[in-house]
Design an enzyme around this catalytic site. Sequence first.
Site, PDB file in Angstrom:
ATOM      1  CB  VAL A 100      -0.921   0.021   1.235  1.00 38.07           C
ATOM      2  CG1 VAL A 100      -1.779   1.283   1.245  1.00 38.07           C
ATOM      3  CG2 VAL A 100      -1.790  -1.234   1.286  1.00 38.07           C
ATOM      4  CB  CYS A 101       1.039   4.204   0.474  1.00 39.15           C
ATOM      5  SG  CYS A 101       1.424   5.961   0.470  1.00 39.15           S
ATOM      6  CB  THR A 102       5.858   4.960  -0.120  1.00 34.68           C
ATOM      7  OG1 THR A 102       5.505   5.092   1.271  1.00 34.68           O
ATOM      8  CG2 THR A 102       5.518   6.247  -0.848  1.00 34.68           C
ATOM      9  CB  THR A 120       3.830   3.875  -5.170  1.00 31.51           C
ATOM     10  OG1 THR A 120       4.165   4.176  -3.811  1.00 31.51           O
ATOM     11  CG2 THR A 120       4.435   4.916  -6.095  1.00 31.51           C
TER      12      THR A 120
END
Length: 225
Positions: A100-102, A120
Amino acid sequence: MSLRFGILVFPAVQQLDLTGPYEVFASAAGAEVHLVWKDLAPVVSATGLTLNPTATFETCPPLDVLCVPGGSGINALLEDEATLRFLRERAAAARFVTSVCTGSLVLGAAGLLAGRRATTHWNALDFLAAFGATAVEDRIVRDGSLITAGGVTSGIDFGLAVVAALLGEAEAQTVQLCLEYAPAPPFAAGTPGQAPPAILAQARERLAGSRAAREAILARLKHPA
């Protein structure tokens, strides 16, 4: 037999990157969710929430789903060989390797994104190429057994997509209804394309410090001393 989900927890994790999918995974039938870190000492998130790991790298059971959330704390993980080794080892046996995300940048640093499509947070999409990945500007991107999600709140959508892949759409929809997940944000400013220019500039300024730190780390990884 239960499904085992393992979510990496670490200092300065973005808590919603973790707690969004955690809530979805833990609500699925037969789910067993582990928060995994080097030790069992409490971990403080980027926004001050204390989280308690439930398994260590050594005690973590075999996992069906391996998930890496993002946050400012991923900067240290990009050069943390113990964490990267754990991810490489567990990814080899997991049904799905996810982020998830970075958190996707950590998967990249572990060598798990080369030749794959991934996404990302919008402020880090251009970093994916450094790990041999093809950046895709979507909320959820699946490339075989690799599933990556965009920034922060996308973890809930992502969690439902993973549950659907494992247990079918009916189970995912049941979880969605139990959580009353029917987002209706009060403002249309959730992506760079939607946000007014002044808001986008303000957000970029707020994220500039962490981005600069990641640029320096990627430069070191590309040209080690």
